[in-house]
Structures are given as C-alpha cells and as structure tokens.
Write a protein that holds these residues in place. Structure first.
Motif, mmCIF file in Angstrom:
data_model
loop_
_atom_site.group_PDB
_atom_site.id
_atom_site.type_symbol
_atom_site.label_atom_id
_atom_site.label_comp_id
_atom_site.label_asym_id
_atom_site.label_seq_id
_atom_site.Cartn_x
_atom_site.Cartn_y
_atom_site.Cartn_z
ATOM 1 N N SER A 170 0.873 -1.169 0.000
ATOM 2 C CA SER A 170 0.000 0.000 0.000
ATOM 3 C C SER A 170 0.907 1.214 0.000
ATOM 4 N N VAL A 171 0.356 2.360 -0.391
ATOM 5 C CA VAL A 171 1.139 3.589 -0.478
ATOM 6 C C VAL A 171 0.352 4.717 0.182
ATOM 7 N N THR A 172 1.026 5.527 0.970
ATOM 8 C CA THR A 172 0.410 6.698 1.579
ATOM 9 C C THR A 172 0.459 7.868 0.596
ATOM 10 N N PRO A 173 -0.316 8.917 0.825
ATOM 11 C CA PRO A 173 -0.202 10.107 -0.029
ATOM 12 C C PRO A 173 1.218 10.664 -0.069
ATOM 13 N N PHE A 174 1.922 10.601 1.078
ATOM 14 C CA PHE A 174 3.317 11.074 1.111
ATOM 15 C C PHE A 174 4.186 10.203 0.199
ATOM 16 N N GLY A 175 4.003 8.886 0.267
ATOM 17 C CA GLY A 175 4.767 7.985 -0.592
ATOM 18 C C GLY A 175 4.422 8.180 -2.058
ATOM 19 N N MET A 176 3.141 8.394 -2.346
ATOM 20 C CA MET A 176 2.730 8.596 -3.727
ATOM 21 C C MET A 176 3.260 9.908 -4.273
ATOM 22 N N GLN A 177 3.390 10.911 -3.403
ATOM 23 C CA GLN A 177 3.964 12.185 -3.831
ATOM 24 C C GLN A 177 5.416 11.994 -4.254
ATOM 25 N N ARG A 178 6.142 11.182 -3.502
ATOM 26 C CA ARG A 178 7.546 10.910 -3.853
ATOM 27 C C ARG A 178 7.637 10.166 -5.193
ATOM 28 N N ILE A 179 6.716 9.226 -5.422
ATOM 29 C CA ILE A 179 6.702 8.504 -6.695
ATOM 30 C C ILE A 179 6.366 9.463 -7.834
ATOM 31 N N TYR A 180 5.379 10.318 -7.606
ATOM 32 C CA TYR A 180 4.971 11.271 -8.648
ATOM 33 C C TYR A 180 6.104 12.240 -8.963
ATOM 34 N N ASP A 181 6.752 12.768 -7.938
ATOM 35 C CA ASP A 181 7.836 13.727 -8.161
ATOM 36 C C ASP A 181 9.008 13.101 -8.905
ATOM 37 N N SER A 182 9.287 11.838 -8.626
ATOM 38 C CA SER A 182 10.456 11.180 -9.207
ATOM 39 C C SER A 182 10.171 10.545 -10.561
ATOM 40 N N LEU A 183 9.008 9.862 -10.680
ATOM 41 C CA LEU A 183 8.733 9.073 -11.875
ATOM 42 C C LEU A 183 7.633 9.643 -12.755
ATOM 43 N N LYS A 184 6.819 10.569 -12.212
ATOM 44 C CA LYS A 184 5.639 11.059 -12.931
ATOM 45 C C LYS A 184 4.809 9.878 -13.449
ATOM 46 N N ALA A 185 4.496 8.979 -12.518
ATOM 47 C CA ALA A 185 3.798 7.753 -12.901
ATOM 48 C C ALA A 185 2.564 7.529 -12.041
ATOM 49 N N TYR A 186 1.541 6.925 -12.658
ATOM 50 C CA TYR A 186 0.323 6.483 -11.976
ATOM 51 C C TYR A 186 -0.406 7.644 -11.289
ATOM 52 N N TRP A 187 -0.650 8.678 -12.078
ATOM 53 C CA TRP A 187 -1.336 9.865 -11.574
ATOM 54 C C TRP A 187 -2.651 10.075 -12.313
ATOM 55 N N VAL A 188 -3.582 10.668 -11.614
ATOM 56 C CA VAL A 188 -4.866 11.079 -12.187
ATOM 57 C C VAL A 188 -5.066 12.539 -11.788
ATOM 58 N N LYS A 189 -5.158 13.442 -12.753
ATOM 59 C CA LYS A 189 -5.201 14.870 -12.462
ATOM 60 C C LYS A 189 -6.638 15.389 -12.435
ATOM 61 N N ILE A 190 -6.912 16.185 -11.401
ATOM 62 C CA ILE A 190 -8.220 16.824 -11.239
ATOM 63 C C ILE A 190 -8.013 18.318 -10.974
ATOM 64 N N ASP A 191 -9.100 19.093 -11.005
ATOM 65 C CA ASP A 191 -8.985 20.528 -10.712
ATOM 66 C C ASP A 191 -10.055 20.973 -9.719
ATOM 67 N N PHE A 192 -10.448 20.088 -8.796
ATOM 68 C CA PHE A 192 -11.461 20.433 -7.800
ATOM 69 C C PHE A 192 -11.034 19.888 -6.443
ATOM 70 N N ASP A 193 -11.705 20.346 -5.398
ATOM 71 C CA ASP A 193 -11.407 19.846 -4.052
ATOM 72 C C ASP A 193 -11.859 18.398 -3.930
ATOM 73 N N LEU A 194 -10.951 17.530 -3.512
ATOM 74 C CA LEU A 194 -11.254 16.106 -3.393
ATOM 75 C C LEU A 194 -12.051 15.857 -2.115
ATOM 76 N N ARG A 195 -13.271 15.339 -2.287
ATOM 77 C CA ARG A 195 -14.117 15.065 -1.123
ATOM 78 C C ARG A 195 -14.466 13.582 -1.003
ATOM 79 N N GLY A 196 -14.469 12.878 -2.109
ATOM 80 C CA GLY A 196 -14.809 11.447 -2.099
ATOM 81 C C GLY A 196 -14.131 10.762 -3.265
ATOM 82 N N ASP A 197 -14.827 9.842 -3.920
ATOM 83 C CA ASP A 197 -14.266 9.170 -5.089
ATOM 84 C C ASP A 197 -14.144 10.142 -6.262
ATOM 85 N N VAL A 198 -13.282 9.789 -7.205
ATOM 86 C CA VAL A 198 -13.108 10.595 -8.407
ATOM 87 C C VAL A 198 -13.930 9.971 -9.531
ATOM 88 N N PHE A 199 -14.842 10.748 -10.092
ATOM 89 C CA PHE A 199 -15.653 10.271 -11.211
ATOM 90 C C PHE A 199 -14.979 10.630 -12.531
#
Length: 568
Positions: free
Chosen positions: A486-515
C-alpha cells in the motif's frame, strides 16, 4: 452506462434508465429492458420503449462502397432526435466506420446495436477490429449483438455488453434445444431463452470473480471461437492488456491459449522494463520453478537455498536468483510473490513456450555486468531454454551436473561443489541492502523502475515483522506484506515527483471518489485495480484504486474512475 469492474474489455456495468437500473452483461428483451427492442425497420414513436432504435438502412457485410456511400448520405438526412439507440451495420469496409461514429457522437447515442453479428463472428479480424474501435472510442456506450449463447463469454470478453434474443426463437421453432456442447450436440426440447439466461448468469458470475478468461478458454465450441481469440491475443494484445486488472489471484493456465493471456504479455514487458538487478550482484543463479507458490516455500527451493548457503555462507547476499517457468518465462526472486499461477506440468514444452522464455531470459541476462558469472541448476526443457538464451545473449552459462532431478543428492552436491569455486563474502551492509531490495523490487513492479528507491531509500527504515511499515524522514511512505503493498499520499507524492507515474489529475477539491467526468488527464500506464495518486496542481491529494484504465478515464463521461482510500 457506468463500468463497475473490468476483465479485459469485458465489463460489469450499471445502466440507469430513469427510475430503473440494471446490470450488464444482460439479455435484450429478457432482463435487459421492461419491453423488447422495437424493430429498426419500423421504429415506433420515441419514448414508447426504454431504448428506441433509430431508423436505419440495413447494409450487408459485403455491401460495395458505392452503396455504403449512398446509404450514408441518406442517414445524415435523418432526424435522430428522441432516439437513443443506433443500428451500426458491421461492414467489411471498416474505413467507413468513422462516418458512422460521427453520427453516434453527434446525437449522443447511448446504445449501439451491432448488425451482421452472426456473419461477423466468422470474419475473425473484423469482429475484433470493430469491437475494439467501438469500445475505445465510446467507453460508456452499450454494445448489443445478436449471437447464440455459446458465443456470449467470448463476445463479452471482447467488449459486447448485451445480446438480442429474438432470433433464438427460431431454434425453438425448429425443435432444437441448446446444450453445453452446442452447436454440435443439441437437446430434444426447445430451451433457447432458458439456456440464454443460464449462460448470461454464468458470464456475469465469471466476471464478478475475475474468471471470465478462464470461462472463455473452457468454451471453445467452434473454430470461430479459436480463431477470434487467437486474433485478439496475437494481433491486439495491447487492447486486451490495458483493460485487464492487475493480477491479485492465481491464474490457471489450462490450454495453449492460456500462454497468450494478457497477464503473460504484461509480465514479460515488466521484466524487461521494470526489473533491474541488485547493484551488489556478483553471481547469478538460474533455477527451475516449482509447483508450490511462492517458490521459496517449496521443498525443491528450500533444498537449493540450503545448498547455496552451505557453499557460499555470507556470500549468499551477493547472489541473485532467476527462476525459469512457463509461461511467465523469467521470475526474479523478489517477484515470486507476484507470480501467482498454476499450470499443467508434464515436462514437455512447446516451441511457443520455449522460444519466448529463452528470449526473455537472454534480455534479462543482458542487464547484468558482463563479468558476473551465471550458474544454471536445471534439467529437462529448462536446459534447452538456458542454452538458447546463452546463444542469444552471447553469455557463457555454467551448468551443474544434474542426475535424477535437480533435488537428488548427486545434483545438490554438484551445485554445492560448483558454487564453492566462487569466493564471495557478504557484509552486514549487503544483507541490509538485499532486505531492502526484496521490498523495493515489488514497488518497481507496480510503479516502474526506481519507485522502490524513492519509497524506501538507503536512509529509510522499516518497522514491524509481518506487516512492514516503511518510513522516510519519519513519515510513512507505504506498507509491505508478502508482496502486497500500500502507499500513503506522502509515498505517492515521492513517486509522482520522481517518476511522474500512476497519476490522475483533477482541478477540484477532493471530497470522495473521483468520477470519470472530473478527470482532466491520467497516466496511460494505469490499469484497473492499480494504486494511483490523485493529483491537483502537482500535489497528491489522495490515493486510491483505479476502476478504469488511464486512457478510459479520460474518454469516459460516467461512472467512478478512482475509488479514493486515503486523502492527504
């Protein structure tokens, strides 16, 4: 239509019609709608049916170009307002598909009725091509076909959502009853609708349990099934793979078609693209697979490890092991938790198994420095694979003397004696490094080469015994237990910063699932069930499980794209 779960292009879906809803795969006119499809020859008034099939010109599969062009001209003049289902004639001239697709897009149809279906299944390449074009272009579109029940599993696997049952009544009229072995052995009593219902429920159950491909391979009723699946596997492997969830349970390889499964293609590509040998490797060992998984728990691999330890002592932390197997080819020791499969073992390997395994092994050996020796403790067809790999890579492979199997006293003695010729000494740092590597390589498998290093760098540390918690700078990056991560948001941030991999981009405040409608961009490498980071303004605001592939998330307009589990 909202996609709930994938297996290949096949999917469980939820369709909402006003106050009503139902799940697919389903049957038209049985449990699909409250009323049957209206005829595309004489459509009733829009609104009289749940799905109103728009007026169309039925064209045969072999219709010549000039007739198709004339028909398209007529179709563009039709007023489709009020109709939500479109009759799409499957044509040999697939270059005209784009014109039909423009009509579908212009009027925002929810359903496509695929015409000429019974001819199409006999034209293997066109069947797969047309379904692929529809599914990739219109993720939320319901595809309906008119096929016999023995085609349901394969058709659903390739992207069909529902089936028209009207033509089945002809079999009842002729007094034919479907059996499991149709169309060769028929029952005595008419049963077409009952058999169709039973089959669609079986398909749905297979999808729910992640066994649809297994069902498809068990239902090779005709040469058409074999031909269609072979074309899909060999000519459209990327189409099948991108919708296939990341493997969580054991895959059963039951036929020659099994070795072409998307999971196998994915494994081969990840060995080539995401596996990197440990930096301190001074000796490579090649071992055969075992029936028991993970291999380390088997009797044979316990004996191998004991022999290696006896010969090298602390130097074992400088040895790297590769396991040869069919159909995955090569399994690095760190990935043995991820190789969940069961296959018939007879000692006889086909050319379709030997050559890909040898080629994969050759390319894997190229990843090691040229001066690193390679020792093979193998028998039977494994020897042939290793020899061919040695020729392809230009690497010398030293073979131990194997007699009466690789676990006999004589064979294990030969392994020990061969290894004693190499003087390796491991330090405490080597042991710690390899302990970390066992964890890192699993993260590499899921996110790409280098992910393990950013989740667990040299200055990171691990807490726990069974469930391991991973920390960097006193912040948890993830967990690891028996190959499950499993990965925490902190761990996923490190993966994103280093590899730019496995990301889903949104432009709204995250409150629940992403549709899906809220996804701006998504990494094309994402597959269903992948762990992904939800990113806003280059900051990971949540981590969740993908429901759709990355490409599908961007195209889809309905349904959940990511089930969010943790928010930053």
């Amino acid at each position: 239509m909202e996609v709930i779960k994938h297996e290949g292009p096949g999917r469980l879906g939820l369709v909402r019609l006003g106050d009503y809803s139902f799940r697919t795969p389903a049957l038209v006119g049985v449990d699909f709608t409250l009323s049957p499809f209206n005829s595309f020859f004489h459509p009733d008034k829009p609104g009289d049916y749940d799905f109103n099939l728009a007026p169309s010109i039925p064209l045969g599969f072999y219709t010549p170009a000039e007739v198709i062009e004339k028909a398209l001209g007529r179709l563009w003049s039709v007023n489709y307002d009020g109709f939500n289902a479109f009759y799409l004639p499957a044509l040999r001239r697939i270059e005209y598909l784009e014109e039909f697709f423009k009509i579908i897009e212009r009027y925002n149809f929810e359903v496509v009725y695929l015409g000429n279906s019974k001819i199409l299944v006999k034209e293997y390449r066109y069947f797969v091509k047309i379904l692929r074009a529809l599914r990739e272009r219109f993720p939320n579109l319901i595809i309906i076909a008119d096929l016999e029940p023995f085609f349901y599993p394969l058709a659903v696997y390739l992207g069909v959502d529902a089936f028209d049952t009207r033509s089945l009544k002809l079999y009842d009229f002729e007094g034919k009853g479907f059996t499991q072995y149709s169309p060769f052995l028929w029952g005595k009593e008419p049963n077409s609708l009952d058999f169709a219902r039973e089959t669609i429920l079986l398909v749905r159950k297979a999808l729910e349990s992640g066994k649809l491909r297994y069902l498809v391979e068990n239902l090779f009723y005709t040469q058409y099934h074999e031909g269609i699946l072979r074309i899909a596997d060999l000519e459209h492997p990327d189409y099948l793979e991108k919708y296939t969830p990341i493997q969580k349970e054991t895959v059963y390889f039951i036929s020659d078609a099994s070795i072409r499964r998307p999971e196998v293609k994915r494994w081969h590509s990840r060995v080539l693209e995401r596996f990197t040998p440990p930096r301190n490797t001074e000796l490579v060992l090649l071992f055969p697979c075992s029936a028991k998984k993970p291999y380390s728990f088997s009797r044979s691999h316990t004996l191998y490890r004991r022999a290696v330890k006896e010969a090298l002592g602390s130097g074992i932390s400088k040895v790297h092991e590769l396991i040869l197997t069919s159909p995955f080819g090569v399994v690095p020791r760190e990935w043995e938790w991820l190789a969940k499969y069961d296959i018939v073992v007879t000692g006889h390997w086909s050319e379709e198994e030997i050559k890909p395994a040898a080629e994969l092994l050759a390319k894997t050996l190229d990843k090691y420095p040229k001066d690193v020796p390679i020792i093979a403790h193998l028998d039977e067809a494994y020897v042939e694979i290793a020899k061919l790999a040695g020729e392809l890579s230009g690497r010398e492979i030293i073979f131990t003397r194997v007699e009466n199997g690789t676990t006999s006293k004589e064979s294990l003695k030969s392994l020990t004696e061969t290894l004693r010729e190499f003087h390796l000494e491991g330090t405490k740092e080597d042991r710690t490094y390899r302990y970390f590597e066992n964890i890192r390589k699993v993260f590499d498998f899921y996110f790409g080469a280098g992910a393990g290093e950013v989740v667990l760098p040299d200055n990171g540390h691990v807490k726990g015994s069974k469930m391991l918690r991973i920390f960097v700078e006193n912040q948890q990056t993830g967990t690891f237990r028996d190959g499950v991560i499993s990965v925490t948001p902190f761990g996923m941030q490190r993966i994103y910063d280093s590899l730019k991999a496995y990301w889903v981009k949104i432009d709204f405040d995250l409150r629940g699932d992403v549709f899906a409608v809220g996804v701006n961009e998504a990494d094309e490498k994402i597959r269903p069930d992948d762990i992904v980071g939800v990113v806003r303004d280059d900051r990971v605001v949540g981590v969740g499980k993908a429901v759709l592939s990355g490409e599908e998330m961007v195209r889809a307009k309905k349904g959940v794209a990511v089930k969010v589990r943790k928010r930053a």
